[in-house]
Design an enzyme around this catalytic site. Structure first.
Site, PDB file in Angstrom:
ATOM      1  N   ASP A 177       0.926  -1.221  -0.017  1.00  0.00           N
ATOM      2  CA  ASP A 177       0.079   0.038   0.138  1.00  0.00           C
ATOM      3  C   ASP A 177       0.668   1.285  -0.014  1.00  0.00           C
ATOM      4  O   ASP A 177       1.682   1.563   1.163  1.00  0.00           O
ATOM      5  CB  ASP A 177      -0.742   0.040   1.198  1.00  0.00           C
ATOM      6  CG  ASP A 177      -1.977   0.902   1.102  1.00  0.00           C
ATOM      7  OD1 ASP A 177      -1.787   2.090   0.591  1.00  0.00           O
ATOM      8  OD2 ASP A 177      -2.978   0.777   1.877  1.00  0.00           O
ATOM      9  N   HIS A 208      -3.090  -0.704  -2.600  1.00  0.00           N
ATOM     10  CA  HIS A 208      -4.271   0.070  -1.915  1.00  0.00           C
ATOM     11  C   HIS A 208      -5.251  -0.136  -2.938  1.00  0.00           C
ATOM     12  O   HIS A 208      -5.153  -0.102  -4.186  1.00  0.00           O
ATOM     13  CB  HIS A 208      -3.949   1.426  -1.619  1.00  0.00           C
ATOM     14  CG  HIS A 208      -4.958   2.389  -1.091  1.00  0.00           C
ATOM     15  ND1 HIS A 208      -5.087   2.320   0.348  1.00  0.00           N
ATOM     16  CD2 HIS A 208      -5.920   3.062  -1.536  1.00  0.00           C
ATOM     17  CE1 HIS A 208      -5.901   2.848   0.560  1.00  0.00           C
ATOM     18  NE2 HIS A 208      -6.672   3.535  -0.389  1.00  0.00           N
TER      19      HIS A 208
END
Length: 240
Positions: A177, A208
């Site tokens: 992420d 993400h």
């Protein structure tokens, strides 16, 4: 064959008396009583992706209620991740978002969801990105029956309140992420992992928003695994 799903838009009064906000609803058709899931938006508003997720939750047999959390800034925001202009607008809305007010709006939605026709009185939350953070705040600050966080942002700053989570919280962390660097991920797993009510799953190499179908970082395998874990928990807590 997918379950028949009915959709509508409702209005919920804000608990502080400042007005009211809309919420998108998807529910299984029929007379059976179901648990409810308050769906918490990403920074892009209650858009097509969130409506599709609500349809998925309803197809599993739950009532999905997705409130417009940006209503105090601009009602009816619908953005995508498809252009820089939309990203810039989404970040501006996130930066202008009052999270304390957002928690109160989510609590009002939770109360409403528990009393909706066709509900069974149980209700949880499920959030993505900004909504993933808000789901964790609801686990800390509300009486929600269950909470699910997908790639929540800024969660390492909430670890000091991890002991306040007293109902099941499932956290899906994207291992790659770009908004949650490795030190933050380690702090999340350490801080929240000590609480037996919390389960943290990491998805190595996934970015993400890996579970946003059609999004820039969609990953079908990781999303299927994460969504299966979510489905099992919702079934156990809202139908059991």
């Amino acid at each position: 064959m997918p379950m028949s799903v009915e959709t509508s838009t409702i209005t919920i009064p804000a608990s502080d008396g400042s007005g009211s906000f809309s919420a998108y609803v998807a529910r299984p058709a029929g007379e059976a009583r179901h648990g409810a899931v308050v769906m918490i938006q990403e920074i892009f508003g209650v858009n097509a992706a969130m409506r599709a997720l609500c349809g998925w939750v309803a197809d599993m047999g739950f009532v999905a209620v997705c409130p417009d959390l940006f209503w105090r800034q601009q009602p009816g925001v619908e953005l995508t991740d498809g252009s820089k202009e939309e990203w810039d607008r989404a970040f501006a809305l996130m930066n202008g978002f009052d999270q304390d007010k957002g928690v109160e709006d989510l609590k009002a939605t939770l109360v409403h969801a528990r009393t909706m026709p066709g509900g069974n009185g149980r209700a949880g939350t499920m959030g993505f990105c900004l909504g993933g953070r808000m789901a964790v705040l609801m686990a800390i600050k509300s009486d929600s029956d269950v909470n699910v966080s997908y790639y929540g942002v800024g969660l390492d700053g909430l670890t000091g309140q991890a002991d306040e989570v007293d109902t099941p919280l499932l956290m899906h962390v994207a291992g790659a992420d770009k908004f949650v660097p490795p030190p933050a991920q380690a702090a999340i797993e350490e801080g929240f992992g000590r609480n037996p009510n919390v389960t943290v799953h990491s998805y190595p190499g996934k970015d993400h928003a890996f579970a946003r179908m059609g999004g820039h970082s969609w990953d079908g395998l990781a999303a299927t695994i994460a969504n299966g874990r979510t489905a099992e928990l919702l079934d156990r807590t809202l139908n059991g």
